[in-house]
Design a protein around this motif. Structure first.
Motif, PDB file in Angstrom:
ATOM      1  N   GLY A  14      61.874  42.559  74.027  1.00 60.04           N
ATOM      2  CA  GLY A  14      61.639  41.124  73.000  1.00 60.04           C
ATOM      3  C   GLY A  14      62.372  41.233  71.863  1.00 60.04           C
ATOM      4  O   GLY A  14      61.955  41.103  70.857  1.00 60.04           O
ATOM      5  N   THR A  16      65.070  39.263  70.591  1.00 60.09           N
ATOM      6  CA  THR A  16      65.849  38.233  70.176  1.00 60.09           C
ATOM      7  C   THR A  16      65.139  37.483  69.143  1.00 60.09           C
ATOM      8  O   THR A  16      65.822  36.745  68.833  1.00 60.09           O
ATOM      9  CB  THR A  16      66.270  37.565  71.448  1.00 60.09           C
ATOM     10  N   LEU A  19      58.924  40.012  66.090  1.00 58.32           N
ATOM     11  CA  LEU A  19      58.716  41.479  65.531  1.00 58.32           C
ATOM     12  C   LEU A  19      59.859  42.317  66.368  1.00 58.32           C
ATOM     13  O   LEU A  19      60.425  43.258  65.647  1.00 58.32           O
ATOM     14  CB  LEU A  19      57.431  41.887  65.864  1.00 58.32           C
ATOM     15  N   ARG A  39      64.918  38.058  77.963  1.00 57.69           N
ATOM     16  CA  ARG A  39      65.483  37.334  79.204  1.00 57.69           C
ATOM     17  C   ARG A  39      66.589  36.486  78.569  1.00 57.69           C
ATOM     18  O   ARG A  39      67.613  36.441  79.609  1.00 57.69           O
ATOM     19  CB  ARG A  39      64.400  36.545  79.508  1.00 57.69           C
ATOM     20  N   GLY A  40      66.859  36.063  77.419  1.00 58.06           N
ATOM     21  CA  GLY A  40      67.937  35.212  77.174  1.00 58.06           C
ATOM     22  C   GLY A  40      69.142  35.967  76.732  1.00 58.06           C
ATOM     23  O   GLY A  40      69.362  36.652  75.744  1.00 58.06           O
ATOM     24  N   ASP A  65      63.766  39.864  82.743  1.00 55.60           N
ATOM     25  CA  ASP A  65      62.521  39.295  82.680  1.00 55.60           C
ATOM     26  C   ASP A  65      61.596  40.517  82.960  1.00 55.60           C
ATOM     27  O   ASP A  65      61.507  40.824  84.432  1.00 55.60           O
ATOM     28  CB  ASP A  65      62.362  38.317  83.719  1.00 55.60           C
ATOM     29  N   LEU A  66      60.957  40.957  82.159  1.00 53.73           N
ATOM     30  CA  LEU A  66      59.799  42.051  82.230  1.00 53.73           C
ATOM     31  C   LEU A  66      58.406  41.476  82.818  1.00 53.73           C
ATOM     32  O   LEU A  66      57.554  42.365  82.840  1.00 53.73           O
ATOM     33  CB  LEU A  66      59.486  42.530  80.971  1.00 53.73           C
ATOM     34  N   ASN A  92      57.513  45.905  72.887  1.00 54.07           N
ATOM     35  CA  ASN A  92      57.113  44.652  71.983  1.00 54.07           C
ATOM     36  C   ASN A  92      57.136  43.255  72.753  1.00 54.07           C
ATOM     37  O   ASN A  92      56.119  42.430  72.449  1.00 54.07           O
ATOM     38  CB  ASN A  92      58.226  44.502  71.002  1.00 54.07           C
ATOM     39  N   ALA A 143      50.752  46.164  69.921  1.00 49.22           N
ATOM     40  CA  ALA A 143      49.436  45.640  70.352  1.00 49.22           C
ATOM     41  C   ALA A 143      49.076  44.639  69.555  1.00 49.22           C
ATOM     42  O   ALA A 143      49.986  43.585  69.172  1.00 49.22           O
ATOM     43  CB  ALA A 143      48.423  46.623  70.591  1.00 49.22           C
ATOM     44  N   TYR A 154      43.980  38.005  76.211  1.00 45.88           N
ATOM     45  CA  TYR A 154      44.785  38.798  75.210  1.00 45.88           C
ATOM     46  C   TYR A 154      44.191  40.011  74.813  1.00 45.88           C
ATOM     47  O   TYR A 154      45.018  41.201  74.555  1.00 45.88           O
ATOM     48  CB  TYR A 154      45.142  37.590  74.087  1.00 45.88           C
ATOM     49  N   LYS A 158      45.331  43.838  74.982  1.00 46.31           N
ATOM     50  CA  LYS A 158      46.129  44.580  73.793  1.00 46.31           C
ATOM     51  C   LYS A 158      45.358  45.950  73.774  1.00 46.31           C
ATOM     52  O   LYS A 158      45.476  46.829  73.203  1.00 46.31           O
ATOM     53  CB  LYS A 158      46.105  43.694  72.614  1.00 46.31           C
ATOM     54  N   THR A 187      51.327  36.738  62.343  1.00 53.74           N
ATOM     55  CA  THR A 187      52.627  37.075  61.691  1.00 53.74           C
ATOM     56  C   THR A 187      53.637  36.055  61.991  1.00 53.74           C
ATOM     57  O   THR A 187      53.591  35.404  63.138  1.00 53.74           O
ATOM     58  CB  THR A 187      53.414  38.349  62.489  1.00 53.74           C
ATOM     59  N   THR A 189      56.245  34.515  63.515  1.00 51.44           N
ATOM     60  CA  THR A 189      57.500  34.844  64.078  1.00 51.44           C
ATOM     61  C   THR A 189      57.385  33.358  65.185  1.00 51.44           C
ATOM     62  O   THR A 189      56.911  32.329  64.814  1.00 51.44           O
ATOM     63  CB  THR A 189      57.024  35.726  65.393  1.00 51.44           C
ATOM     64  N   GLU A 190      58.293  33.594  66.278  1.00 51.19           N
ATOM     65  CA  GLU A 190      58.318  32.321  67.148  1.00 51.19           C
ATOM     66  C   GLU A 190      57.194  32.153  68.183  1.00 51.19           C
ATOM     67  O   GLU A 190      56.881  31.129  68.898  1.00 51.19           O
ATOM     68  CB  GLU A 190      59.479  32.365  68.234  1.00 51.19           C
ATOM     69  N   HIS A 192      53.572  31.494  68.273  1.00 52.34           N
ATOM     70  CA  HIS A 192      52.654  30.547  68.099  1.00 52.34           C
ATOM     71  C   HIS A 192      53.314  29.288  68.369  1.00 52.34           C
ATOM     72  O   HIS A 192      52.796  28.357  69.221  1.00 52.34           O
ATOM     73  CB  HIS A 192      51.882  30.349  66.845  1.00 52.34           C
ATOM     74  N   ARG A 194      55.872  28.990  70.515  1.00 49.59           N
ATOM     75  CA  ARG A 194      56.414  29.103  71.850  1.00 49.59           C
ATOM     76  C   ARG A 194      55.001  28.581  72.752  1.00 49.59           C
ATOM     77  O   ARG A 194      55.339  28.181  73.797  1.00 49.59           O
ATOM     78  CB  ARG A 194      56.677  30.424  72.386  1.00 49.59           C
TER      79      ARG A 194
END
Ligand SMILES: NC(=O)c1ccc[n+]([C@@H]2O[C@H](COP(=O)([O-])OP(=O)(O)OC[C@H]3O[C@@H](n4cnc5c(N)ncnc54)[C@H](OP(=O)(O)O)[C@@H]3O)[C@@H](O)[C@H]2O)c1
Length: 259
Positions: A14, A16, A19, A39-40, A65-66, A92, A143, A154, A158, A187, A189-190, A192, A194
């Motif tokens: 993760g 890209t 975090l 993935r991207g 793709d994990l 991550n 986590a 979730y 975690k 934190t 990041t993207e 929320h 997404r």
């Protein structure tokens, strides 16, 4: 990518955005070569070029793709490659699901569980093969402070990362491999955006920067701590989440962004 004996390599999943990109940046700044996973592919290449240029390290990209066997095998095989050892693994990559368990498609919940539990477990297993043979290594499982609360699948996923990391740090710490669950609160990041979540559900003072979370997480891992909860305010949140009755730590539900 070829590395010399005294050089260190970190693999970040993760990498890209958010975090993961910050873990990669700080590890590169500290001189690590990188293996970047997401993935991207285009974004991975851009990040690799940016880190190579800014920090004079080399960065390899693995588009995977994990949530798939093929993607996880690609990364696990890279981790098992003793000729190009990985010194630091950062598990991550992660996603959030906006709706509650019964409203989500089962396939979405299966991908969510896979990405947060099965995939890190498989990647830890692969990494340990080489790390234990070398008698050194570092593993960070990203986590969440939600691991100490009771907020749906979730939190449950975690919590697996926290419990596993606590045990693994005792089992493998004495063999030279430090394992830490990093447990951030909200934190920037993207993440929320997404999932389409309304970020105003959390007051501004609760929002952290990725820079701070990663800096504290890496420092705690270097000190051999099994659990890292970045910032004092979230250490307090984590403490109360553990002692309060479950019904007080199970809500409110995530709220979607209003159009
Ligand atoms: N942000 C927070 O408030 C917060 C709080 C606590 C814990 N966390 C945890 O922190 C970790 C990182 O989240 P973030 O906030 O940095 O999220 P983010 O900004 O949305 O970044 C997620 C990263 O994961 C990658 N990714 C997503 N699905 C993937 C898949 N199936 N296979 C491979 N890579 C995938 C994304 O790239 P591609 O889309 O290109 O694959 C991206 O690089 C997650 O485990 C999350 O649960 C976040």
């Amino acid at each position: 990518m070829t590395t010399r004996a005294n050089e260190l390599t970190a693999l970040v999943t993760g990498a890209t955005a958010g975090l993961g990109a910050e873990f990669a940046r700080q590890l590169a700044e500290a001189g690590h070569h990188l293996v970047l996973v997401a993935r991207g592919e285009e974004r991975l290449k851009e990040k690799a070029e940016e880190f190579e240029r800014d920090f004079s390290i080399s960065a390899e990209v693995l588009a995977a793709d994990l949530t798939t066997d093929v993607g996880v095998s690609l990364v696990a095989n890279r981790l098992r490659d003793a000729a190009r050892p990985v010194d630091v693994l950062v598990n991550n990559a992660g996603i959030g699901l906006l709706k509650s368990f019964e409203q989500n498609e089962l396939e979405e919940e299966k991908r969510h569980l896979r990405l947060h539990v099965q995939t890190p477990m498989e990647l830890c297993h692969a990494a340990l093969e080489v790390m234990l043979a070398r008698g050194k290594g570092r593993i960070i499982n990203v986590a969440s402070v939600a691991a100490f609360a009771n907020r749906g699948t979730y939190s449950a996923a975690k919590a697996w990362q926290v419990t596993f990391s606590r045990w693994a740090n005792i089992a493998y710490g004495k063999l030279g491999v430090q394992v830490t669950a990093v447990c951030p609160g909200f934190t920037h990041t993207e993440f929320h955006d997404r999932m389409g979540m309304d970020k105003s559900v959390a007051p501004r003072f609760l929002w952290l920067t990725a820079e701070r979370v990663v800096r504290e997480g890496l420092a705690d891992n270097a000190e051999g701590k099994a659990v890292s909860i970045p910032t004092r305010r979230y250490k307090v949140v984590g403490f109360f989440a553990r002692i309060l009755p479950a019904k007080l730590t199970s809500g409110p539900p995530r709220r979607p962004l209003q159009p």
